[in-house]
Design a protein around this motif. Sequence first.
Motif, mmCIF file in Angstrom:
data_model
loop_
_atom_site.group_PDB
_atom_site.id
_atom_site.type_symbol
_atom_site.label_atom_id
_atom_site.label_comp_id
_atom_site.label_asym_id
_atom_site.label_seq_id
_atom_site.Cartn_x
_atom_site.Cartn_y
_atom_site.Cartn_z
ATOM 1 N N ARG A 1 0.823 -1.209 0.000
ATOM 2 C CA ARG A 1 0.000 0.000 0.000
ATOM 3 C C ARG A 1 0.857 1.257 0.000
ATOM 4 O O ARG A 1 0.437 2.309 -0.491
ATOM 5 C CB ARG A 1 -0.919 0.000 1.223
ATOM 6 C CG ARG A 1 -1.832 -1.206 1.314
ATOM 7 C CD ARG A 1 -2.796 -1.315 0.126
ATOM 8 N NE ARG A 1 -3.504 -2.578 0.140
ATOM 9 C CZ ARG A 1 -4.590 -2.809 0.865
ATOM 10 N NH1 ARG A 1 -5.094 -1.867 1.634
ATOM 11 N NH2 ARG A 1 -5.172 -3.995 0.822
ATOM 12 N N THR A 2 2.063 1.190 0.543
ATOM 13 C CA THR A 2 2.957 2.341 0.512
ATOM 14 C C THR A 2 3.549 2.519 -0.882
ATOM 15 O O THR A 2 3.728 3.647 -1.352
ATOM 16 C CB THR A 2 4.084 2.170 1.546
ATOM 17 O OG1 THR A 2 3.518 1.938 2.837
ATOM 18 C CG2 THR A 2 4.958 3.411 1.615
ATOM 19 N N LEU A 3 3.839 1.421 -1.554
ATOM 20 C CA LEU A 3 4.385 1.503 -2.905
ATOM 21 C C LEU A 3 3.394 2.109 -3.886
ATOM 22 O O LEU A 3 3.762 2.920 -4.740
ATOM 23 C CB LEU A 3 4.800 0.109 -3.395
ATOM 24 C CG LEU A 3 6.120 -0.440 -2.863
ATOM 25 C CD1 LEU A 3 6.267 -1.909 -3.247
ATOM 26 C CD2 LEU A 3 7.294 0.367 -3.416
ATOM 27 N N ASP A 4 2.111 1.730 -3.774
ATOM 28 C CA ASP A 4 1.133 2.238 -4.749
ATOM 29 C C ASP A 4 0.379 3.462 -4.255
ATOM 30 O O ASP A 4 -0.387 4.075 -5.003
ATOM 31 C CB ASP A 4 0.146 1.144 -5.163
ATOM 32 C CG ASP A 4 -0.751 0.654 -4.017
ATOM 33 O OD1 ASP A 4 -0.905 1.376 -3.020
ATOM 34 O OD2 ASP A 4 -1.288 -0.458 -4.140
ATOM 35 N N GLY A 5 0.587 3.856 -2.992
ATOM 36 C CA GLY A 5 -0.053 5.057 -2.481
ATOM 37 C C GLY A 5 -1.554 4.958 -2.332
ATOM 38 O O GLY A 5 -2.234 5.970 -2.195
ATOM 39 N N SER A 6 -2.111 3.733 -2.323
ATOM 40 C CA SER A 6 -3.565 3.577 -2.288
ATOM 41 C C SER A 6 -4.162 4.038 -0.970
ATOM 42 O O SER A 6 -5.250 4.601 -0.944
ATOM 43 C CB SER A 6 -3.943 2.116 -2.544
ATOM 44 O OG SER A 6 -3.377 1.267 -1.549
ATOM 45 N N SER A 7 -3.497 3.811 0.136
ATOM 46 C CA SER A 7 -4.040 4.262 1.414
ATOM 47 C C SER A 7 -2.954 4.754 2.364
ATOM 48 O O SER A 7 -3.256 5.132 3.489
ATOM 49 C CB SER A 7 -4.830 3.131 2.092
ATOM 50 O OG SER A 7 -4.077 1.946 2.154
ATOM 51 N N VAL A 8 -1.705 4.773 1.926
ATOM 52 C CA VAL A 8 -0.595 5.283 2.733
ATOM 53 C C VAL A 8 0.197 6.246 1.862
ATOM 54 O O VAL A 8 0.780 5.842 0.860
ATOM 55 C CB VAL A 8 0.331 4.150 3.232
ATOM 56 C CG1 VAL A 8 1.455 4.727 4.071
ATOM 57 C CG2 VAL A 8 -0.456 3.114 4.021
ATOM 58 N N SER A 9 0.206 7.512 2.233
ATOM 59 C CA SER A 9 0.815 8.498 1.340
ATOM 60 C C SER A 9 1.734 9.486 2.040
ATOM 61 O O SER A 9 2.135 10.477 1.448
ATOM 62 C CB SER A 9 -0.285 9.281 0.605
ATOM 63 O OG SER A 9 -1.155 9.895 1.539
ATOM 64 N N SER A 10 2.075 9.236 3.301
ATOM 65 C CA SER A 10 3.010 10.129 3.980
ATOM 66 C C SER A 10 3.912 9.321 4.887
ATOM 67 O O SER A 10 3.553 8.233 5.358
ATOM 68 C CB SER A 10 2.269 11.195 4.797
ATOM 69 O OG SER A 10 1.741 10.642 5.980
ATOM 70 N N ALA A 11 5.094 9.870 5.149
ATOM 71 C CA ALA A 11 6.066 9.181 6.003
ATOM 72 C C ALA A 11 5.553 9.052 7.427
ATOM 73 O O ALA A 11 5.817 8.054 8.108
ATOM 74 C CB ALA A 11 7.402 9.929 5.976
ATOM 75 N N SER A 12 4.818 10.068 7.904
ATOM 76 C CA SER A 12 4.288 9.988 9.271
ATOM 77 C C SER A 12 3.284 8.857 9.405
ATOM 78 O O SER A 12 3.218 8.192 10.449
ATOM 79 C CB SER A 12 3.646 11.326 9.660
ATOM 80 O OG SER A 12 2.616 11.676 8.759
#
Length: 560
Positions: free
Chosen positions: A249-260
Motif C-alpha cells: 500500500r505504501t508503494l502504490d499510495g492507495s491508502s498510505v501516502s506520507s512518512a508519518s
Amino acid sequence: MSTEEGNVNGGSENSASPRLAPGGAVAGGRYRLVAPHGGGNGLRYWQARDQRLGREVALVFVDPAPSDSAEGGKKTTAKVLDATLALSKLWAPGVAGVLDVIRGKVGGIIVAEWTPGKSFAAAAAEKRLASGAAEALRPLADSASRAHAEQRDVGLVSPDQLRVTDDGLAILAFPGVTPAASREDDVKGLGAVLYAAQTGKWPLDLPSGSDDVDVTDSRLPEAERDSDGTPVDPQKSGAPVDQATLAMRTLDGSSVSSASTVLSLLDGAGPSSAPASARTSPTRSDYADAESLSEGDGPWDSEREELSPAEQRVRDQRRWVIMAGAGAVGVLVIIVLLITMMGGFGGRDDDVPLSAQLDAMQEEQRASREAAQQSAESGEDDSSGSETSASPTSSAPAEEGEELAVSDATTWQPSTSAGNAENSALAVNVTDGSADTTWRTDTYENQFGNGPTAFKPGLGLLLSLEEAARLTEVTVSSPDRGVEFEVRTAGTASPTSLDDTTLVGEGTVSGGEESVAIDPDDMDEDAQYVIIWITKLSGSDAAGYSAQIGEVELAGLPED
C-alpha cells in the motif's frame, strides 16, 4: 584556501566526473578511496578513509550532468549540497550525519559519517532483515517524517544509499538530496525498503545512471511482477501479512501516502521494541578542529561548510543520543503514546489486524469513487442532497464574478495542531484543471474535531491568488462523500491559527461538486489567500477517515 581547478586521478580539465578508483586520493589527499558503493542521478557513493583522523567516512560525489553548462552545473551542485546540508541539521536517526560539504569548481563532495555493518543489498540478500523488517525501517521512517514536517526531502531513491547496522537498522548512509527528490518518492522508497527487506528484491526502478557506477556488493535483483506490472505481493515469499500489506500500500499510495503514516502504521506491522543498542559513528566534534578540506590540487578544492558553536553543540548532543541508544527508544515511545492518546494509527484499542484496516480503507475509497461515477452517469445532482452547513454567506445570491487565477497551492494547519499538514506537494493538483488528479489527506483512525479522540481539528488547502479579490463563489469537487469544509480568507500566507482567518462560507461535498455562494459585500477587504478548511472527513470507524479533493475553483471580483 585553495581555489585551483583540476580533476583527481588523472581526469581531464573538461571532465565533469573525475575518474575514481580504490586507493585514489581526493580533497588534496585528505581522503583515500576504499570501495565504490553505487550511485545514480548524478551522485556516486564511496567508502573512504580520512587520512588525517584515521577514520572511515562515506563520500557522496556530486557530478554535474554532461549536458550542463559550467554555470548550470554549479547551480545544480549547489542545490544538492545545500539541500543535503539542510537535511543534516535536523535530528534524523535514520540518516548518516553530514560532517562536511566540499564545494569545488567542478562538482562537490558530501562527507558523511561511516555506518558500520553491511550494505542493504547484502543484508537483504541474506534475508537478515526478513524477521525484523518493520523494526529495521523505523529510524528511516522517523527521519523522513521529521524532514517532511520541516518541508525537507530525504532523497531516498536507491538501495545503494542504504547500509544496515549490526543491530539490524536500515540507515541512509549516503545522503544526497537532488533537485528531482520529492516527498512522494521518499514515501515510495520507504515502501521499497520494507518490500526488499522481506523479499530480497527491489520493487522500484533504479535512478538514471545507476548502471554506469560500480558497487562492491552485487545489487538486489528486480522484483518479479504480476501481469499488470505490479510487484508480486511479499506474502508469496512468506512475509507476514501486515508487513506485506503495508509495503504494497505504501508503494502504490492507495491508502498510505506520507512518512508519518508509515511510521505510525509500523507499530501495527511488527515488534514495538527497539534494538538494545544503536549505531555508533564519529561525532561532529571530532571534526570541529580539523583543518580546511580545500588543501591540495584536486577539483574538489572548496569552501568548507563549518557549523557555528551553537550548531556544533546541537550536533554533538544529537550524536551522543544516538551512541547512547536512547534516541530511537525515546522517539518510539513518544510516538506510540501520542498515537494512542490522540487517535492516530498504531494505538488501536481493538485487535483488528493492520491488513484488515488498510483493506477497509481502500474498499471505502473504492466504493466512494464508484458511487460518484454512478451518480454522474445517472445525471443525479449529488450536491443538491448534501447536508450543507448553515453558512453566514452560503445562502446569499451569487454575484457574478470572474474566474480567479491561483499562483500557488499548499497545505496548512494551525501551529498548535498535531502532526503536520500532509501531502503539500499534491496540493497543486486541485488547481490543475483536472478532477482526475487529486490531493488527499492521510487516513486517520478518528474523525477530525476538538474531542479527546480527534488527532487534529481539521486540515486546510491554502491557495494564493495572483491578484487579491472579493470572492463570489467557491466550488470544491471530491470523489468522497460527506466531506465538510469551510471557506476562509487570510491576510498572510502563514496564519498561525484559525483566529488569523475569516470564515466566509461553508459546505459539504458528496461524490461530486459543491458550490458555495459568497456575498462579496460581506467581505471586509479583498483577499489574497483562500483556505479550504476541511472539518469532516469521509469514512467510518472500521474503514478509517480520509478525504480527496479533485479541484477547487474560485470566482470573484478582483480589486480595482
